[in-house]
Design an enzyme around this catalytic site. Structure first.
Site, PDB file in Angstrom:
ATOM      1  N   HIS A  65      -9.263   8.647  -2.666  1.00 61.34           N
ATOM      2  CA  HIS A  65      -9.089   7.643  -3.702  1.00 61.34           C
ATOM      3  C   HIS A  65      -9.265   6.275  -3.054  1.00 61.34           C
ATOM      4  CE1 HIS A  65      -7.679   5.698  -7.296  1.00 61.34           C
ATOM      5  NE2 HIS A  65      -6.717   5.088  -6.624  1.00 61.34           N
ATOM      6  N   GLY A  99      -5.298   1.733  -1.424  1.00 62.46           N
ATOM      7  CA  GLY A  99      -4.047   1.149  -1.874  1.00 62.46           C
ATOM      8  C   GLY A  99      -3.574   1.853  -3.130  1.00 62.46           C
ATOM      9  N   SER A 109      -2.483   2.713  -6.950  1.00 63.91           N
ATOM     10  CA  SER A 109      -3.145   2.464  -8.224  1.00 63.91           C
ATOM     11  C   SER A 109      -2.623   1.171  -8.855  1.00 63.91           C
ATOM     12  CB  SER A 109      -2.906   3.645  -9.168  1.00 63.91           C
ATOM     13  OG  SER A 109      -3.520   3.434 -10.412  1.00 63.91           O
ATOM     14  N   LYS A 168      -7.857  -2.934  -6.282  1.00 65.16           N
ATOM     15  CA  LYS A 168      -9.003  -2.536  -5.449  1.00 65.16           C
ATOM     16  C   LYS A 168     -10.328  -2.781  -6.177  1.00 65.16           C
ATOM     17  CE  LYS A 168      -7.516   1.696  -5.096  1.00 65.16           C
ATOM     18  NZ  LYS A 168      -6.257   1.548  -5.839  1.00 65.16           N
ATOM     19  N   ASP A 216     -13.145   4.278  -7.218  1.00 61.85           N
ATOM     20  CA  ASP A 216     -12.133   5.256  -7.627  1.00 61.85           C
ATOM     21  C   ASP A 216     -12.136   6.502  -6.747  1.00 61.85           C
ATOM     22  OD1 ASP A 216      -9.968   6.103  -9.176  1.00 61.85           O
ATOM     23  OD2 ASP A 216     -11.278   7.346 -10.398  1.00 61.85           O
ATOM     24  N   GLU A 276     -14.253   0.626 -12.757  1.00 59.15           N
ATOM     25  CA  GLU A 276     -13.269   0.452 -13.823  1.00 59.15           C
ATOM     26  C   GLU A 276     -12.404  -0.762 -13.519  1.00 59.15           C
ATOM     27  OE1 GLU A 276      -9.334   2.568 -15.827  1.00 59.15           O
ATOM     28  OE2 GLU A 276     -10.387   3.553 -14.162  1.00 59.15           O
ATOM     29  N   ARG A 291       0.600 -10.143  13.051  1.00 55.46           N
ATOM     30  CA  ARG A 291       0.480 -11.603  13.055  1.00 55.46           C
ATOM     31  C   ARG A 291      -0.609 -12.078  14.013  1.00 55.46           C
ATOM     32  NH1 ARG A 291       4.963 -14.368  11.103  1.00 55.46           N
ATOM     33  NH2 ARG A 291       3.607 -16.174  11.379  1.00 55.46           N
TER      34      ARG A 291
END
Length: 312
Positions: free
Chosen positions: A142, A157, A159, A163, A181, A205, A246
């Site tokens: 995904h 990441g 849903s 993204k 997707d 989408e 960092r």
């Protein structure tokens, strides 16, 4: 490793490689388990330990010419020993003539002999590509795959984290979408290659806009059919309790199909320009490939400055 039946290979490539079944049709259900094929010069000469039975065996002019030069009794003995092995199939290139004794040994052992009228130089590249596509390790993930400056960036990441919106923004800036997707990733040789599924190809989408066809909206320059995956960027909700990198000295990696890829975590919060940060991550990877590591260079400069001041 996936498996591929001889019958499926035959049906898929019958027209393209001009294939016909010569003998051993009862063994068309046997399995091919390896992306590489095997030439059979040494095995036919009696060095049977060199045979990898799970690979499709290929006979060209060398193999068929060797058998043609044998006396009939020698030929019968050679092919009898050869076809006793648990072979998956033999593919003969160039439409070569096969002696009846060879076909008989094939029938008795149930090992298919498949004949192609194409010469080896035309058949081998197509066969290799087909085996790689069907038998390479693969994973379906995904995420979103985009091409930024020639770098394949896999954005992952939870849903709803943004993204697809990031990918759409990057496309409007001249980059290209590979998959949204669902990303189908294959290990080809030493490279991880990602592409879209057939159903979702060129589509993205976006919440509020629905499903968009980027090829129709922006033209072919906005899409790619496949791309090597070079880096994974994971979008994570911002939290003051989560530690984030960092300096960038410690480069994280993620294992994907036994390949370790750079893994960058980017915290998502209001006001942060995530598409720009992803672009910078891609540019930074290009610099690192050229041997320049910004964080290490900064650390060396800082250490030198501290050492100079302490001795001053």
């Amino acid at each position: 490793m996936s498996k591929l039946s001889v019958s499926q290979l035959y049906e898929d490539l019958r027209e393209e490689l001009k294939l016909s079944i010569l003998s051993g049709e009862s063994g068309m259900g046997r399995w091919i388990n390896h992306t590489h094929f095997q030439k059979n010069g040494l095995p036919l000469a009696g060095f049977l330990k060199a045979v990898h039975p799970d690979r499709i065996q290929v006979w060209g002019s060398t193999e068929v010419g060797f058998l043609d030069d044998l006396m009939e009794e020698e030929r019968i003995e050679a092919v009898r020993k050869y076809f006793r092995m648990p072979l998956c199939a033999v593919l003969v290139t160039g439409g070569k003539y096969i002696f009846p004794s060879i076909k008989e040994a094939s029938e008795q052992s149930g090992v298919p002999i498949i004949l192609s009228s194409l010469p080896g130089k035309d058949l081998i590249p197509k066969l290799s590509g087909y085996l790689e596509e069907h038998l390479s390790q693969h994973a379906r993930l995904h995420g979103v795959l985009v091409d930024l400056y020639g770098v394949g960036v896999l954005i992952q990441g939870k849903s709803g984290i943004g993204k697809s919106e990031c990918a759409l923004h990057l496309v409007t800036r001249g980059h290209r979408l590979v998959a949204d997707d669902v990303v189908d990733i294959q290990l080809r040789g030493n490279e991880l290659v990602g592409k879209s599924t057939e159903l979702l190809k060129h589509h993205i989408e976006v919440r509020g806009l629905g499903i968009l066809n980027l090829k129709d909206l922006f033209g072919v320059v906005a899409i790619r059919y496949e791309k090597n995956v070079d880096i994974i960027v994971e979008l994570i909700p911002w939290s003051p309790d989560l530690p984030f990198e960092r300096l960038g000295i410690d480069i994280e990696t993620q294992n994907l199909l036994d390949k370790y890829l750079p893994h960058v975590k980017i915290p998502v919060a209001p006001g942060r320009n995530i598409p720009t940060l992803i672009e910078v991550a891609a540019r930074n990877l290009l610099l690192q490939r050229m041997g320049y590591f910004s964080a290490e260079e900064f650390s060396r400069t800082l250490s030198a400055r501290i050492a100079l001041e302490s001795t001053g």
